[in-house]
Write a protein that holds these residues in place. Sequence first.
Motif, PDB file in Angstrom:
ATOM      1  N   MET A   1       0.826  -1.191   0.000  1.00 29.37           N
ATOM      2  CA  MET A   1       0.000   0.000   0.000  1.00 29.37           C
ATOM      3  C   MET A   1       0.872   1.257   0.000  1.00 29.37           C
ATOM      4  SD  MET A   1      -2.842  -1.462  -0.074  1.00 29.37           S
ATOM      5  CE  MET A   1      -3.949  -0.083   0.123  1.00 29.37           C
ATOM      6  N   ILE A   2       0.294   2.371  -0.442  1.00 31.63           N
ATOM      7  CA  ILE A   2       0.994   3.650  -0.401  1.00 31.63           C
ATOM      8  C   ILE A   2       1.202   4.039   1.058  1.00 31.63           C
ATOM      9  CG2 ILE A   2       0.814   6.103  -0.974  1.00 31.63           C
ATOM     10  CD1 ILE A   2      -0.821   5.334  -3.376  1.00 31.63           C
TER      11      ILE A   2
ATOM     12  N   GLU B   1      -0.733  13.309   1.862  1.00 32.53           N
ATOM     13  CA  GLU B   1      -0.343  14.391   0.959  1.00 32.53           C
ATOM     14  C   GLU B   1      -1.179  14.356  -0.319  1.00 32.53           C
ATOM     15  OE1 GLU B   1       1.608  17.728  -0.501  1.00 32.53           O
ATOM     16  OE2 GLU B   1       1.467  16.874   1.517  1.00 32.53           O
ATOM     17  N   LEU B   2      -1.414  13.127  -0.833  1.00 35.87           N
ATOM     18  CA  LEU B   2      -2.248  12.990  -2.029  1.00 35.87           C
ATOM     19  C   LEU B   2      -3.664  13.482  -1.764  1.00 35.87           C
ATOM     20  CD1 LEU B   2      -1.174   9.461  -3.333  1.00 35.87           C
ATOM     21  CD2 LEU B   2      -0.428  11.685  -4.173  1.00 35.87           C
TER      22      LEU B   2
ATOM     23  N   SER C   1      -5.181   9.934 -12.656  1.00 36.06           N
ATOM     24  CA  SER C   1      -4.766   8.818 -13.499  1.00 36.06           C
ATOM     25  C   SER C   1      -3.401   8.288 -13.075  1.00 36.06           C
ATOM     26  CB  SER C   1      -4.730   9.271 -14.957  1.00 36.06           C
ATOM     27  OG  SER C   1      -4.247   8.249 -15.790  1.00 36.06           O
ATOM     28  N   LEU C   2      -2.488   9.213 -12.733  1.00 33.39           N
ATOM     29  CA  LEU C   2      -1.147   8.832 -12.297  1.00 33.39           C
ATOM     30  C   LEU C   2      -1.199   8.009 -11.013  1.00 33.39           C
ATOM     31  CD1 LEU C   2       1.946   9.094 -12.605  1.00 33.39           C
ATOM     32  CD2 LEU C   2       1.797  11.223 -11.301  1.00 33.39           C
ATOM     33  N   VAL C   3      -2.004   8.460 -10.052  1.00 30.77           N
ATOM     34  CA  VAL C   3      -2.134   7.739  -8.779  1.00 30.77           C
ATOM     35  C   VAL C   3      -2.718   6.353  -9.009  1.00 30.77           C
ATOM     36  CG1 VAL C   3      -3.320   7.704  -6.540  1.00 30.77           C
ATOM     37  CG2 VAL C   3      -2.331   9.836  -7.392  1.00 30.77           C
TER      38      VAL C   3
ATOM     39  N   SER D   1      -1.935   0.377  -9.501  1.00 36.68           N
ATOM     40  CA  SER D   1      -2.022  -0.810 -10.347  1.00 36.68           C
ATOM     41  C   SER D   1      -0.643  -1.429 -10.568  1.00 36.68           C
ATOM     42  CB  SER D   1      -2.651  -0.458 -11.699  1.00 36.68           C
ATOM     43  OG  SER D   1      -3.965   0.022 -11.529  1.00 36.68           O
ATOM     44  N   THR D   2       0.366  -0.558 -10.724  1.00 41.00           N
ATOM     45  CA  THR D   2       1.736  -1.047 -10.908  1.00 41.00           C
ATOM     46  C   THR D   2       2.215  -1.822  -9.686  1.00 41.00           C
ATOM     47  OG1 THR D   2       2.257   0.821 -12.359  1.00 41.00           O
ATOM     48  CG2 THR D   2       4.123  -0.356 -11.387  1.00 41.00           C
ATOM     49  N   LEU D   3       1.885  -1.314  -8.488  1.00 40.56           N
ATOM     50  CA  LEU D   3       2.271  -2.011  -7.261  1.00 40.56           C
ATOM     51  C   LEU D   3       1.628  -3.390  -7.188  1.00 40.56           C
ATOM     52  CD1 LEU D   3       2.083   0.810  -4.541  1.00 40.56           C
ATOM     53  CD2 LEU D   3       4.120  -0.190  -5.561  1.00 40.56           C
TER      54      LEU D   3
END
Length: 284
Positions: free
Chosen positions: A208-209, A216-217, A241-243, A248-250
Motif C-alpha cells: 500500500m501507499i 499528501e495525495l 490517473s497517475l495515482v 495498479s503497478t504495485l
Amino acid sequence: MTQLITERSTDVIAAEINAIKFQAQTMMLQASAEIGKRLIEAKEQLPHGEWGNWLKDNVEYSQSTANNLMQIHMEYSSNSQAFGSLSYSKAVALLGIDADDREAFLQENNVEEMSTRELQKVIKEKQKLEKQIAQQEADATKEKSLFEKDIQDLKQQLEDAREQSNENEVSEKEINRLTQELAVAESRAKKLEESLKAKPIEAATVEMIPEAVQKELDHLRSKMNESTDPAEVKFKMRFESLVNEFNSTLVVLEEIGDADTKSKYTNAVHKLMDKMRATLEGKQ
C-alpha cells in the motif's frame, strides 16, 4: 523338520504401518464424531451453567475440547469419506475454514504431507487474507457509494448552472469546470465498479501507499477540488490517473513470483521515481 522363515521386505513393512496408521486416523476421527454426537445430546439435557461441571466430573474434558468434538460431529459426519484420512488435530485445525470451502482447500493443498503446525499456519494466513480482501471490498464499496453521491450532486449543480447561464449569472468557465469534475467522478466510479466485479487481489501481497504519502495525495486532491482554473482541472484528471496507475503497478509488481525479477523491477520503479522527483525539483 526345519520351518522356513520368509523374510519380509522393508517396503512391505512400511506399507503395513501406513495402512494401520490410516485405519487408526479414520477410526479416531469417527470416534471423535461419535463422542461429539453424545456430548451434544448431554448438553441439551443439562440446566444452564452446569455444562462445565458435568464435563469435568464425568468425562474429564475441557469445554474447548468438548466444543471441538461437537463441531467435528456437526461438520464431518455428513461427509466422513472426504475427511476420513485426517488426524484429529488436523480435523480440528480445518474447522477454521468455512465448510463450503473445506473440500476445495483439501484438493488445493497437500494436507497429508503437512504437519499440524504447518497446516495451522496456512489456515491462519488464509483467514488473514480473507479478512484483508473483505476489508478492501468494503472500502471500495464505500468509496463507490461516495462517488455516486458526488456524481448526483455534480449533475444537479451542472443542471442549475446551465439554467442560470441563460440569465448570464454563471460563466461558461464554471460550466466547463463542473463538466470536467463530473467526468472525473464518473471515471473513478466506473473503475471501482470494475474492480469490485473482478477477482479480488491477494491483499496479503499488495504493497500500500505509505500513510504520509496518502495524506499528501488527499490534501492535493482537496486543493484541486477548490479550483476553478481549467488548467488545474486538467491537471487533476492527469494526477488521478497517475495515482491509479501507480497503485495498479504495485499490484502487478507483487504478482511477480521470481524474487530476482521482482527486485529488478522494484529498483526500476525507484529509479523512475527519483528521476521524476529530480525533474520536479528542476521546475521549482
